[in-house]
Design a protein around this motif. Structure first.
Motif, PDB file in Angstrom:
ATOM      1  N   VAL A  41       0.860  -1.183   0.000  1.00 41.00           N
ATOM      2  CA  VAL A  41       0.000   0.000   0.000  1.00 41.00           C
ATOM      3  C   VAL A  41       0.893   1.228   0.000  1.00 41.00           C
ATOM      4  O   VAL A  41       1.745   1.384   0.881  1.00 41.00           O
ATOM      5  N   ILE A  42       0.713   2.087  -0.998  1.00 44.78           N
ATOM      6  CA  ILE A  42       1.503   3.310  -1.083  1.00 44.78           C
ATOM      7  C   ILE A  42       0.565   4.512  -1.168  1.00 44.78           C
ATOM      8  O   ILE A  42      -0.631   4.373  -1.404  1.00 44.78           O
ATOM      9  N   GLY A  43       1.135   5.685  -0.993  1.00 41.50           N
ATOM     10  CA  GLY A  43       0.371   6.923  -1.077  1.00 41.50           C
ATOM     11  C   GLY A  43       1.088   8.022  -0.329  1.00 41.50           C
ATOM     12  O   GLY A  43       1.962   7.764   0.510  1.00 41.50           O
ATOM     13  N   GLU A 178       6.136   0.243   7.089  1.00 37.71           N
ATOM     14  CA  GLU A 178       7.409   0.914   6.812  1.00 37.71           C
ATOM     15  C   GLU A 178       8.588   0.227   7.509  1.00 37.71           C
ATOM     16  O   GLU A 178       9.283   0.826   8.327  1.00 37.71           O
ATOM     17  N   PRO A 179       8.843  -1.033   7.191  1.00 32.00           N
ATOM     18  CA  PRO A 179       9.914  -1.777   7.878  1.00 32.00           C
ATOM     19  C   PRO A 179      11.308  -1.232   7.617  1.00 32.00           C
ATOM     20  O   PRO A 179      12.225  -1.511   8.395  1.00 32.00           O
ATOM     21  N   THR A 180      11.512  -0.463   6.536  1.00 36.47           N
ATOM     22  CA  THR A 180      12.852   0.067   6.236  1.00 36.47           C
ATOM     23  C   THR A 180      13.028   1.518   6.670  1.00 36.47           C
ATOM     24  O   THR A 180      14.050   2.127   6.367  1.00 36.47           O
ATOM     25  N   GLN A 181      12.047   2.057   7.394  1.00 40.99           N
ATOM     26  CA  GLN A 181      12.127   3.466   7.805  1.00 40.99           C
ATOM     27  C   GLN A 181      13.381   3.728   8.640  1.00 40.99           C
ATOM     28  O   GLN A 181      13.669   3.042   9.613  1.00 40.99           O
ATOM     29  N   GLY A 182      14.164   4.721   8.231  1.00 36.10           N
ATOM     30  CA  GLY A 182      15.362   5.104   8.967  1.00 36.10           C
ATOM     31  C   GLY A 182      16.555   4.210   8.751  1.00 36.10           C
ATOM     32  O   GLY A 182      17.601   4.396   9.382  1.00 36.10           O
ATOM     33  N   ILE A 207       3.396  -1.440   3.945  1.00 36.92           N
ATOM     34  CA  ILE A 207       3.384   0.003   3.684  1.00 36.92           C
ATOM     35  C   ILE A 207       4.833   0.415   3.514  1.00 36.92           C
ATOM     36  O   ILE A 207       5.676   0.117   4.360  1.00 36.92           O
ATOM     37  N   GLU A 208       5.137   1.098   2.424  1.00 39.79           N
ATOM     38  CA  GLU A 208       6.522   1.469   2.150  1.00 39.79           C
ATOM     39  C   GLU A 208       6.568   2.748   1.321  1.00 39.79           C
ATOM     40  O   GLU A 208       5.776   2.932   0.398  1.00 39.79           O
ATOM     41  N   HIS A 209       7.500   3.650   1.684  1.00 36.40           N
ATOM     42  CA  HIS A 209       7.655   4.923   0.976  1.00 36.40           C
ATOM     43  C   HIS A 209       8.712   4.869  -0.123  1.00 36.40           C
ATOM     44  O   HIS A 209       8.701   5.691  -1.033  1.00 36.40           O
ATOM     45  N   ASP A 210       9.626   3.929  -0.018  1.00 41.09           N
ATOM     46  CA  ASP A 210      10.707   3.826  -1.000  1.00 41.09           C
ATOM     47  C   ASP A 210      10.141   3.225  -2.287  1.00 41.09           C
ATOM     48  O   ASP A 210       9.952   2.019  -2.401  1.00 41.09           O
ATOM     49  N   ILE A 211       9.851   4.091  -3.273  1.00 49.09           N
ATOM     50  CA  ILE A 211       9.172   3.645  -4.486  1.00 49.09           C
ATOM     51  C   ILE A 211      10.020   2.652  -5.271  1.00 49.09           C
ATOM     52  O   ILE A 211       9.503   1.676  -5.835  1.00 49.09           O
ATOM     53  N   GLY A 212      11.320   2.870  -5.314  1.00 48.55           N
ATOM     54  CA  GLY A 212      12.186   1.913  -5.996  1.00 48.55           C
ATOM     55  C   GLY A 212      12.056   0.534  -5.384  1.00 48.55           C
ATOM     56  O   GLY A 212      11.970  -0.474  -6.096  1.00 48.55           O
ATOM     57  N   LEU A 213      12.030   0.480  -4.052  1.00 51.22           N
ATOM     58  CA  LEU A 213      11.885  -0.785  -3.341  1.00 51.22           C
ATOM     59  C   LEU A 213      10.508  -1.394  -3.607  1.00 51.22           C
ATOM     60  O   LEU A 213      10.385  -2.604  -3.821  1.00 51.22           O
ATOM     61  N   VAL A 214       9.482  -0.557  -3.604  1.00 54.09           N
ATOM     62  CA  VAL A 214       8.117  -1.031  -3.859  1.00 54.09           C
ATOM     63  C   VAL A 214       8.029  -1.701  -5.223  1.00 54.09           C
ATOM     64  O   VAL A 214       7.477  -2.791  -5.376  1.00 54.09           O
TER      65      VAL A 214
END
Length: 252
Positions: A41-43, A178-182, A207-214
């Motif tokens: 889930v992104i956004g 967001e498991p990779t946050q920070g 849930i993840e913000h890193d679009i490349g990773l997504v």
């Protein structure tokens, strides 16, 4: 001749909605997560992603809509019931017992595997929990830190331990917020490899913000914007969607 049983998605979300005052934080969201796949889930910030996780996991009760886990209606069920149904969840902020050791954190999570009939027995009798603890230490490469306090671990190791704690209860679906946050670039890459390997055992909702990773990691992507589902589909299809580009990537 009997018909084969219908296979349900591991998670089905139908028309899920909740409002806080006049704000519709999640507005009529529907999607499914398939078994042994990574659904992400992104956004933008404020899109309603974490609120959606809270509704699915039982931390919040929806005003409308349904949540089914492994084909069973769990709408509004408390977190203890959703966990018993096979759902486990991590949080944006690391949620560990910092004053306990790595092994003790895992042992507590694995204790749920022991039958209720053994609840009053000494902890040394918890054979299944002890075996699962050792399995998680080895799988997440934490054996050499088993006796270290969780609060003394690096941020990357804390996040890995939290995923291990979630997996120790043997869920069928794992929600990772967001498991990779920070994390550093190296820790992020290692965590991505780890999450992909988890699909051998569980389905992952991420849930993840890193679009490349997504785009690299996901089998299916759900895009949220202002509480609503904007688009969903395979990563390449979602990224090429003009509405997603305008709302999320900032260009038409």
């Amino acid at each position: 001749m009997s018909q084969p049983a219908m296979s349900h998605p591991v998670l089905e979300v139908s028309g899920l909605s909740i409002a806080f005052g006049g704000l519709r934080a999640v507005d009529d969201v529907s999607f499914s997560a398939e078994k042994h796949r990574i659904t992400t889930v992104i956004g933008p910030n404020g899109a309603g992603k974490s609120t959606l996780f809270n509704l699915i996991s039982g931390a919040l009760k929806p005003h409308s809509g349904r949540v089914r886990i492994n084909g069973v209606d769990m709408t509004g069920a408390r977190p203890a019931r959703t966990k018993a149904a096979g759902l486990s969840r991590s949080f944006q902020i690391t949620n560990l017992f910092f004053e306990l050791t790595v092994a003790e954190n895992l042992r507590l999570a694995a204790q749920v595997l022991e039958p209720a009939s053994r609840a009053l027995l000494p902890i040394r009798s918890s054979v299944r929990a002890r075996v699962k603890t050792q399995e998680m230490l080895e799988r997440f490469q934490l054996t050499h830190k088993r006796d270290e306090l969780a609060g003394n671990l690096s941020h990357g190791d804390q996040r890995r331990l939290e995923i291990a704690v979630c997996l120790a209860s043997e869920p069928t679906i794992l929600l990772l917020d967001e498991p990779t946050q920070g994390m550093s670039h190296t820790d992020t890459a290692e965590t991505a490899t780890l999450v992909r390997a988890l699909t051998q055992d569980v389905s992952v909702l991420l849930i993840e913000h890193d679009i490349g990773l997504v785009m690299e990691l996901s089998d299916h992507v759900v895009v949220m914007h202002q509480g609503r589902k904007l688009a969903e589909g395979p990563p390449a299809v979602v990224r090429a969607d003009p509405a997603v580009q305008a709302a999320y990537f900032g260009h038409a």
